[in-house]
Design a protein around this motif. Structure first.
Motif, PDB file in Angstrom:
ATOM      1  N   UNK A 169      25.242  10.691  36.905  1.00  0.00           N
ATOM      2  CA  UNK A 169      26.151  11.813  37.112  1.00  0.00           C
ATOM      3  C   UNK A 169      27.610  11.432  36.931  1.00  0.00           C
ATOM      4  N   UNK A 170      27.919  10.136  36.922  1.00  0.00           N
ATOM      5  CA  UNK A 170      29.311   9.712  36.947  1.00  0.00           C
ATOM      6  C   UNK A 170      30.039  10.051  35.659  1.00  0.00           C
ATOM      7  N   UNK A 171      29.452   9.698  34.490  1.00  0.00           N
ATOM      8  CA  UNK A 171      30.145   9.929  33.208  1.00  0.00           C
ATOM      9  C   UNK A 171      30.409  11.414  32.951  1.00  0.00           C
ATOM     10  N   UNK A 172      29.411  12.316  33.116  1.00  0.00           N
ATOM     11  CA  UNK A 172      29.723  13.741  32.935  1.00  0.00           C
ATOM     12  C   UNK A 172      30.782  14.242  33.906  1.00  0.00           C
ATOM     13  N   UNK A 173      30.764  13.741  35.149  1.00  0.00           N
ATOM     14  CA  UNK A 173      31.786  14.159  36.104  1.00  0.00           C
ATOM     15  C   UNK A 173      33.165  13.687  35.684  1.00  0.00           C
ATOM     16  N   UNK A 174      33.253  12.479  35.155  1.00  0.00           N
ATOM     17  CA  UNK A 174      34.548  12.004  34.667  1.00  0.00           C
ATOM     18  C   UNK A 174      35.035  12.852  33.502  1.00  0.00           C
ATOM     19  N   UNK A 175      34.103  13.252  32.617  1.00  0.00           N
ATOM     20  CA  UNK A 175      34.482  14.142  31.526  1.00  0.00           C
ATOM     21  C   UNK A 175      34.982  15.475  32.044  1.00  0.00           C
ATOM     22  N   UNK A 176      34.291  16.015  33.065  1.00  0.00           N
ATOM     23  CA  UNK A 176      34.718  17.296  33.647  1.00  0.00           C
ATOM     24  C   UNK A 176      36.081  17.163  34.315  1.00  0.00           C
ATOM     25  N   UNK A 177      36.322  16.042  34.985  1.00  0.00           N
ATOM     26  CA  UNK A 177      37.623  15.833  35.613  1.00  0.00           C
ATOM     27  C   UNK A 177      38.732  15.696  34.575  1.00  0.00           C
ATOM     28  N   UNK A 178      38.421  15.055  33.442  1.00  0.00           N
ATOM     29  CA  UNK A 178      39.416  14.984  32.368  1.00  0.00           C
ATOM     30  C   UNK A 178      39.756  16.375  31.859  1.00  0.00           C
ATOM     31  N   UNK A 179      38.741  17.238  31.747  1.00  0.00           N
ATOM     32  CA  UNK A 179      38.976  18.625  31.352  1.00  0.00           C
ATOM     33  C   UNK A 179      39.839  19.340  32.380  1.00  0.00           C
ATOM     34  N   UNK A 180      39.544  19.123  33.670  1.00  0.00           N
ATOM     35  CA  UNK A 180      40.343  19.739  34.733  1.00  0.00           C
ATOM     36  C   UNK A 180      41.803  19.281  34.642  1.00  0.00           C
ATOM     37  N   UNK A 181      42.003  17.992  34.362  1.00  0.00           N
ATOM     38  CA  UNK A 181      43.373  17.478  34.275  1.00  0.00           C
ATOM     39  C   UNK A 181      44.135  18.153  33.146  1.00  0.00           C
TER      40      UNK A 181
END
Length: 608
Positions: free
Chosen positions: A193-205
């Motif tokens: 779950x970590x890599x997709x969450x990091x991608x989602x957080x990059x999108x949020x940023x």
């Protein structure tokens, strides 16, 4: 192309296939890592023998060799470690350069999949690609070194005591096999779950920074912040769970090392091994098990990298299109190839580049969603080499879709687009932009100087060619007025420029790239009527007569110089002809011409 996870084991195979050119360097790094660990193990064993033997106060000459060996092993361990790091990072950084180029080219050459955002693409290009580096430096190289050293350690122990070597082998199997399997099982679910969450957080940023004004205007800032906070909290919980699991497995590894050392000592004592050698076996066992525990870290690291590697492998494992006769020119970045052939110069922005070829649309149908009305419906159009065609129509008529299909960014659901009688989709993505390119919607301007942004169109252009392109785009005088001239920074996404200046800078870059078929999607957007007419006239005048032009515009002024004007509505051609004919014929074109003429006369009357 799938953007999800690759099957088990497949991401590693994709990465290793790309690593083949650097296999010799990686093998050298692995051997150096093994030598480093062996030097450390030998240093511990020799130092133990030296200290225990020295306690009996033997003649100094009996200890001289051991003293020299300890010094030599201590020095060699540091030298070997430095050399191993140097060799490993040299190979990996070379590979990472290739991987990032491949990922960037893939992201730039294909349409963005539904649901994928800019931040997610950035995450794939940065943090996910770093997973490739970690796979080699933190998993494969140390894992292989630990396995080799473990085998040699058992062989060395067998020379002293065969039963003790058996106990050591069992301890190494527990530390190097059982614990890594346990670590993998405990961390797999959370790590995925970590890599997709990091991608989602990059999108949020990206959304929260670049979209701050829009979010505030619609009162959605709080909602966006809460969503980003929830994802950040979820990521923090997962990383804490992974850290706790890692701590527990490491503690188990320490316990295994102690129990293995105790077992080896007891076995050696029962076998009547000399006291000094018992000490050597005990300390050597602790060092060997500690080295084997590197496999636990490698297994845990590999589990945490799985999701990122799968996302990268999904981009890297693309089928390579067959070679085409179009001159290679490198991947395009909003207006032109990044690099490519070095065409002959003749001083103008459109004087170099690929030769124009015939383009044909044959029954092209494009639907963006299942069951939705087509953006293009059975579209037919011929664009012979050297012909200039303008495409106009109401918003949503399919104009930008037409440009995307022509440049290969969107593949039609039916029909085909051919360049020189060959399907556009058959051209490799690194070659097509030299044949077909230009100014497309959402042209990107980088946080760099004016010169650097222009040179993306053609890296070998000199200042005269840059000036000619900027003059045609109507921005040369502005550059000359700036204190830093060509070195003026334009800011992130061209934030230091007005909308019209940013558009003209991207237009100049497109002219400098000089593709065989120049596609201009709303080239005068954001300009006032006078400036728009001047820029369009300058662009058409700067484009050689033998070069094809497809102009997409909502403005009808300035189209008198086009060979043909095509009117689109709901993805179909409803009118076509020259400007002088269409302004007198009943239909959308005449009605729109009257409205635009009246609006622009009113604007000019109110403008001082």
């Amino acid at each position: 192309m799938s953007t999800g996870s690759a099957p088990a084991g497949r991401p590693e195979r994709v990465v290793l296939r790309l690593a083949r050119p650097y296999l010799g360097r990686l093998l050298g790094a692995g051997l150096l890592a093994s030598a480093t660990e062996l030097a450390g193990l030998a240093l511990m064993a020799t130092a133990t023998w030296l200290l225990m033997s020295a306690a009996g106060q033997p003649p100094l000459d009996r200890l001289t060799v051991a003293i020299v060996a300890v010094r030599a092993l201590a020095v060699s361990r540091g030298v070997l470690r430095y050399t191993e790091r140097l060799a490993g990072h040299d190979a990996v950084l070379r590979l990472i350069t290739d991987v990032r180029a491949r990922v960037f080219a893939t992201l730039a050459a294909r349409p963005t999949p539904a649901g994928q955002r800019t931040g997610d693409a950035l995450s794939r290009l940065v943090s996910d690609v770093e997973a490739v580096q970690d796979l080699l430096l933190r998993v494969l190289v140390p894992g292989a070194a630990a396995a080799l050293v473990g085998v040699l350690a058992v062989g060395g122990a067998a020379l002293i005591s065969l039963p003790s070597a058996g106990v050591l082998a069992v301890g190494l199997l527990v530390a190097g096999v059982a614990l890594p399997v346990l670590a993998t099982a405990l961390t797999r679910r959370a790590a995925d779950e970590v890599a997709p969450l990091r991608g989602a957080l990059a999108t949020d940023a990206v959304d929260l920074t670049h979209g701050a004004a829009d979010l505030a205007a619609f009162g959605a800032t709080g909602q966006a912040l809460r969503a980003a906070t929830r994802r950040a909290d979820r990521l923090a919980r997962l990383e804490r769970r992974l850290a706790a699991t890692g701590f527990a497995v490491d503690a188990a590894g320490v316990l295994v090392a102690g129990l293995t050392a105790a077992g080896v000592v007891l076995t050696a004592l029962r076998a009547d091994v000399a006291g000094v050698l018992v000490g050597v076996l005990a300390v050597g066992t602790l060092a060997a098990v500690e080295i084997a525990l590197a496999l636990v870290g490698a297994a845990r690291q590999r589990t945490q990298l799985r999701a990122g590697l799968s996302r990268v492998a999904a981009l890297l494992d693309e089928p390579t299109p067959e070679t085409s006769p179009v001159q290679a020119a490198g991947p395009v970045v909003s207006g032109g190839p990044v690099d490519g052939g070095r065409p002959a110069r003749s001083g103008g922005p459109g004087s170099a580049g690929a030769v124009a070829r015939d383009v044909r649309f044959d029954g092209v149908v494009v639907r963006y969603r299942e069951g939705a009305a087509p953006a293009l419906a059975g579209f037919d159009l011929d664009l012979p080499a050297g012909r200039r065609i303008a495409v106009v129509g109401p918003s949503g008529a399919g104009k930008s879709t037409l440009a995307a299909v022509l440049t290969g960014a969107v593949r039609p659901d039916a029909g085909r687009v051919t360049l020189a009688d060959r399907d556009v989709s058959a051209y490799p993505p690194e070659e097509l932009p030299r044949a077909i390119g230009g100014l497309l919607a959402e042209a990107y301007v980088f946080h760099a100087s004016v010169r650097e942004n222009l040179l993306l169109g053609r890296p070998d252009a000199d200042e005269a060619e840059l000036s000619a392109a900027m003059r045609a785009a109507g921005l040369l005088e502005w550059v000359r007025e700036q204190p830093d001239g060509w070195d003026t920074l334009v800011g992130e996404e061209g934030g230091q420029l007005s909308g019209g200046q940013r558009q003209r800078l991207a237009l100049a870059r497109a002219l400098l790239a000089a593709p065989g078929v120049l596609v201009l999607d709303e080239p005068t957007e954001g300009l006032d009527p006078v400036a728009a007419d001047t820029v369009l006239a300058g662009v058409l005048a700067a484009t050689p007569a033998g070069r094809s032009v497809l102009l997409i515009s909502h403005r009808l002024s300035g189209l008198a110089g086009m060979d043909e004007v095509v009117v689109l509505d709901a993805g179909r051609i409803v009118q076509r002809g020259r400007h002088t004919d269409l302004v007198t014929a009943p239909g959308w074109y005449r009605d729109q011409w009257v409205l635009q003429e009246a609006a622009e006369r009113g604007y000019l009357a109110l403008t001082p």
